[in-house]
Scaffold this motif. Sequence first.
Motif, PDB file in Angstrom:
ATOM      1  N   LEU A  82       4.967   2.780   1.797  1.00 25.18           N
ATOM      2  CA  LEU A  82       6.076   3.725   1.431  1.00 25.18           C
ATOM      3  C   LEU A  82       5.304   4.605   0.769  1.00 25.18           C
ATOM      4  CD1 LEU A  82       7.553   2.755  -1.996  1.00 25.18           C
ATOM      5  CD2 LEU A  82       5.661   1.685  -1.399  1.00 25.18           C
ATOM      6  N   ILE A  83       5.731   5.954   0.648  1.00 24.87           N
ATOM      7  CA  ILE A  83       5.099   6.991  -0.172  1.00 24.87           C
ATOM      8  C   ILE A  83       5.769   7.277  -1.635  1.00 24.87           C
ATOM      9  CG2 ILE A  83       5.174   9.622   0.026  1.00 24.87           C
ATOM     10  CD1 ILE A  83       5.270   9.606   2.987  1.00 24.87           C
ATOM     11  N   ILE A 136      12.218  12.217   2.219  1.00 24.57           N
ATOM     12  CA  ILE A 136      12.391  11.990   3.730  1.00 24.57           C
ATOM     13  C   ILE A 136      12.187  10.617   4.254  1.00 24.57           C
ATOM     14  CG2 ILE A 136      11.870  12.542   6.237  1.00 24.57           C
ATOM     15  CD1 ILE A 136      11.169  15.450   5.399  1.00 24.57           C
ATOM     16  N   PRO A 137      13.053   9.548   4.368  1.00 23.81           N
ATOM     17  CA  PRO A 137      12.690   8.393   4.704  1.00 23.81           C
ATOM     18  C   PRO A 137      12.295   8.495   6.433  1.00 23.81           C
ATOM     19  CG  PRO A 137      14.594   8.217   3.645  1.00 23.81           C
ATOM     20  CD  PRO A 137      14.363   9.669   3.896  1.00 23.81           C
ATOM     21  N   LEU A 191      11.813   3.718   2.588  1.00 20.20           N
ATOM     22  CA  LEU A 191      12.311   4.188   1.264  1.00 20.20           C
ATOM     23  C   LEU A 191      11.011   5.110   0.779  1.00 20.20           C
ATOM     24  CD1 LEU A 191      13.300   3.896  -1.598  1.00 20.20           C
ATOM     25  CD2 LEU A 191      11.542   2.084  -2.083  1.00 20.20           C
ATOM     26  N   ASN A 192      11.530   6.268   0.183  1.00 17.93           N
ATOM     27  CA  ASN A 192      10.598   7.336  -0.537  1.00 17.93           C
ATOM     28  C   ASN A 192      10.833   7.385  -1.860  1.00 17.93           C
ATOM     29  OD1 ASN A 192       9.935  10.223  -1.328  1.00 17.93           O
ATOM     30  ND2 ASN A 192       8.794  10.129   0.672  1.00 17.93           N
ATOM     31  N   ILE A 201       0.798  -1.146  -0.013  1.00 16.63           N
ATOM     32  CA  ILE A 201      -0.126   0.044   0.015  1.00 16.63           C
ATOM     33  C   ILE A 201       0.820   1.305  -0.230  1.00 16.63           C
ATOM     34  CG2 ILE A 201      -1.807   1.496   1.277  1.00 16.63           C
ATOM     35  CD1 ILE A 201      -2.828  -1.376   0.094  1.00 16.63           C
ATOM     36  N   ALA A 202       0.638   2.004  -1.032  1.00 21.81           N
ATOM     37  CA  ALA A 202       1.554   3.446  -0.942  1.00 21.81           C
ATOM     38  C   ALA A 202       0.473   4.426  -0.517  1.00 21.81           C
ATOM     39  CB  ALA A 202       1.916   3.765  -2.448  1.00 21.81           C
ATOM     40  N   MET A 203       1.151   5.355   0.270  1.00 25.34           N
ATOM     41  CA  MET A 203       0.439   6.743   0.594  1.00 25.34           C
ATOM     42  C   MET A 203       0.748   7.809  -0.764  1.00 25.34           C
ATOM     43  SD  MET A 203       0.435   9.900   1.518  1.00 25.34           S
ATOM     44  CE  MET A 203       1.668  10.675   2.898  1.00 25.34           C
ATOM     45  N   VAL A 204      -0.228   8.387  -1.368  1.00 28.67           N
ATOM     46  CA  VAL A 204      -0.045   8.738  -2.559  1.00 28.67           C
ATOM     47  C   VAL A 204      -0.453  10.547  -2.413  1.00 28.67           C
ATOM     48  CG1 VAL A 204      -0.249   9.347  -4.931  1.00 28.67           C
ATOM     49  CG2 VAL A 204      -0.122   6.829  -3.742  1.00 28.67           C
TER      50      VAL A 204
END
Length: 451
Positions: free
Chosen positions: A374-375, A401-402, A408-409, A286-289
């Motif tokens: 991750l973002i 910013i990790p 990971l970003n 799941i990615a935060m977008v």
Amino acid sequence: MLLPMLPTDSIFLSVESRQTPMHVGGLQLFQPSPDFGDVQSMFARLIRDDDVAPMFTKRATRSWRTAGQWAWEQDEQFDIEHHVRHNALPKPGRVLELLALCSRLHGTLLDRQRPLWELHVIEGLADGRFAVYFKIHHALVDGVSAQRLLQRILTPDPAVRNLPAPWATHPNSGGDGAPGSPTTVVREAIELTAEAAGLPSALLRTVNRGLREQSAPVSFSAPRSMFNVPITGSRRFAAQSWPLPRIKRIGESVGGTVNDVVLATCSGALRRYMQSLDALPDEPLIAMVPVALDLSGHPQGGNAVGAVMCNLGTHLDDPADRLNAVRQSMLQGKEALTELTPLQIVAMTGIGMSPLVLQGVPGVRGMFRPPFNLIISNVPGPRTPLYLNGARLDGLYPLSIPYHGQALNITCTSYSDVLAFGLTGCRRTVPHLQRLLGYLDDELAELERSA
């Protein structure tokens, strides 16, 4: 004089540690023109520019005078030569050495006794180019604003010379109504009070959606992964650009957006990378977008920036299936945000990210599932070629910013007809980060064949 700091800004100072520097950055690569001169002369002009805007001379402070809260005060001993520095790469002067230098610079904390920013002019590339690396604390600006600040020294006209430095005074810089000013703080407090009554029902709707699907501002389905662990302060930065028309053609062929293709490309690359390390979860990542929403038709009006939790479909073998999963997830997520007011979007996004704060607390780490894995963000950049004293901007790469639980970003920035991927990771937690660039290239080619 002390200036109040917005609570949202002070969070970035409160959670910062040696392992988690909270600054954003940007790397620019330039191709000098025949009449450019030399980098040393350009650097000398920059440090002679003593017309510095108040935003660049204020430093963070917290004491009994501020009742223990973070605030801003002007640095009476401001020294431009501390903040603007001249670097040279070791031989052989490849892009590899440049990225290694940026990795080290990005992993170093900014000095809290001074204003929280630095600019490094870097020469020594074997191909004759030079670079500018800029970093600034997230308490001062976000990533988009940092890129815009860096672009102040650029112009679309190659004949223009000696533009003001990014820190030079500009109209409306630091005036009344600017971010962090007393007027803004009071206005935001009034807006918070006015809309707070709607937050409980908005939270209930958001949680219900989060329990039913992965695309709400709050997610309960992100699997544990190699990225969701405590990190160190060591950084690794990798970057590469791809032609934007290639990405647009893929999106157009399936009725998706450029961002959908970016996410699907990242999905396939992450799948390959994690499989190579025998670390791919059975459940989809799941990615935060972050997404910009046009709310002009909304009763509250205006624009808002929120976050969608996107199902990356990393459990799917077929690239086309992953792209479709991403596209559907993003559509559902944007639909969920349009049901909320701008304040509710910010509040729900904050709630969705709140478990990250606990990752920095010893003894609590690992007790909860990650809110996301991750973002992945996509920031629109300049659409036309730009120049610095006649030197053409060849590349524009973001550094982000990790954090603990987010090793990971991935941040993308468009420039002219290319899209640049900037990968920032914990060097010890995310091994061989540069391999992801090759996997991104492979996955883009797979998406072209399947589109």
